[in-house]
Design an enzyme around this catalytic site. Structure first.
Site, short mmCIF file in Angstrom:
data_model
loop_
_atom_site.label_atom_id
_atom_site.label_comp_id
_atom_site.label_asym_id
_atom_site.label_seq_id
_atom_site.Cartn_x
_atom_site.Cartn_y
_atom_site.Cartn_z
N HIS A 125 2.42 2.37 -3.15
CA HIS A 125 1.00 2.71 -3.53
C HIS A 125 1.92 3.98 -4.20
O HIS A 125 0.79 4.99 -3.70
CB HIS A 125 0.11 2.51 -3.24
CG HIS A 125 -0.93 1.46 -3.20
ND1 HIS A 125 -1.82 1.48 -3.22
CD2 HIS A 125 -0.12 0.01 -3.92
CE1 HIS A 125 -1.94 0.07 -3.35
NE2 HIS A 125 -1.71 -0.47 -3.66
N ASP A 163 1.04 -1.23 -0.01
CA ASP A 163 0.03 -0.19 -0.04
C ASP A 163 0.71 1.16 -0.08
O ASP A 163 2.18 0.91 0.06
CB ASP A 163 -1.14 0.03 1.37
CG ASP A 163 -2.09 0.55 0.87
OD1 ASP A 163 -2.57 2.04 1.02
OD2 ASP A 163 -3.67 -0.24 0.80
#
Length: 397
Positions: free
Chosen positions: A233, A210
């Site tokens: 991310h 993430d």
């Protein structure tokens, strides 16, 4: 941050840095044993010591259950993790924490050891990346209300949820941290911060599933420098505006960082139909190297995962004084720059300076899109700036 440091704070930091004569409390056991009771006992003793003290977790592999280490302590305390501590490998849904440090002023965590979250089973049970109605999973290491702290030379491996969660701390430094989890591990943010002031994240390598670093509401005076991010991310400010109690974000600097193969790059994200009206100001990205990064530069004020909002109601989070300077490298898709600002509160004073982002895909050259913003352009831009609709802010000609 300099104006915040008082005489007492300086004394705390000086004492904390001097551990040569500190009393040492050891929390160990046979290889593979559960050291939870031993660590809690050692911390409690060290926390009550009248002089600076140290808790030592020696080399070796140990089991560690849920543990909350709570101050305030009588003197600065240092946790030296030389070994590897492992969480329960089960999914442990319903719990939101594993290791917690809270309400401590004058704190060090170091030693070269590892917090192993044993997250593989939990990832299979985790659906929080698809819905808000999901069961909680434990954050590996939480720092709640920890002030005047240095976390250095520590590894977080395979967290079930966030690796590090930092809330309501002041004057904290994270240095030479290693964060490791597979790209497909859901919700494993590397370092999430909120309501803190004067935090530095330096010389750190984050590879996770993430956001490498996610910046929540209420953050003030954050420096992210020499961080390598990927997979993951990217580095995100937000999401902002989901809750009605949120606070302003100010003075965020991301400099001299490298992003490698991330799903997003440098991102600011706010919710449409936001539950609050706040401002995020003074957010600066500078001297960033990109290597095959999708969506390298992204302001997204239409952030609405799983359609949990009303996109017809523009975001009420005001973005002011934003800059992207000296951003260079390669994009993983053609959307090199997207500045999607709120039609209700168009972005103000956004500067794009000296960017050079290349894309060699078959679907065409890289693009630069602007909506509800007129950025100030400095130096050269590749791709050429603002291909797409530009809606100027009220009052602009």
């Amino acid at each position: 941050m300099g104006s915040y440091l008082g005489i007492y704070t300086i004394l705390v930091l000086c004492l904390l840095g001097y551990s040569g004569n500190a009393e040492v409390f050891t929390a160990g056991g046979p290889p593979g044993s559960d050291i939870t009771p031993a660590l809690l006992k050692a911390f409690t003793s060290a926390c009550q010591a009248p002089a600076p003290s140290q808790v030592l977790i020696p080399k070796g592999d140990f089991k560690l259950g849920e543990i909350v280490m709570t101050g305030p302590c009588k003197s600065p305390i240092e946790i030296t993790l030389q070994g590897n501590v492992k969480a329960d490998g089960g999914s442990t849904t319903g719990k939101d924490r594993w290791v917690v440090f809270e309400k401590i002023n004058g704190f060090k965590l170091n030693g070269g050891g590892t917090f192993d979250g044993e997250g593989n089973a939990a990832w299979k049970a985790n659906n929080c990346h698809k819905t808000f109605e999901c069961k909680k999973l434990p954050i590996s290491v939480r720092f709640d209300f920890v002030d005047n702290a240095e976390i250095k030379d520590i590894t977080s491996l395979d967290a079930k949820n966030f690796h590090f969660n930092v809330i309501s701390g002041k004057n904290m430094t994270f240095d030479n941290i290693k964060i490791i989890a597979p790209a497909e591990s859901p919700n494993t943010d590397g370092i999430h911060l909120g309501r803190c002031e004067g935090v530095k994240i330096l010389n750190t390598k984050i590879a996770t599933g993430d956001d490498c670093i996610s910046v929540g509401d209420g953050m003030k005076n954050l420096l992210i420098e020499k961080v390598v991010c990927g997979p993951g991310h990217g580095i995100s400010v937000g999401s902002l505006g989901r809750y009605d109690w949120e606070q302003d974000v100010t003075d965020i600097r991301v400099i001299k960082c490298t992003l490698e193969g991330t799903d997003n790059g440098l991102r600011i994200k706010t919710w449409p139909s936001a539950a609050c009206t706040t401002t995020a100001a003074g957010i600066h990205f500078e001297d960033i190297t990109l290597n095959n990064v999708s969506n390298p530069i992204l302001i997204d004020q239409e952030y609405c995962p799983w359609n949990q909002c009303n996109k017809n109601k523009p975001s009420t989070i005001k973005l002011v004084d934003i800059s992207f300077r000296n951003i260079r490298g390669t994009s993983g898709n053609k959307d090199a720059v997207k500045l999607l600002c709120s039609k209700g509160l168009p972005c103000e004073n956004v500067e794009i300076g000296d960017i050079n982002i290349e894309y060699k895909g078959a679907d065409g050259p890289p693009t630069f899109e602007c909506t509800n913003v007129t950025p100030k352009l400095v130096g050269t831009q590749n791709p050429k700036a603002c291909v797409g609709p530009v809606v100027k802010a009220p009052g602009q000609e």
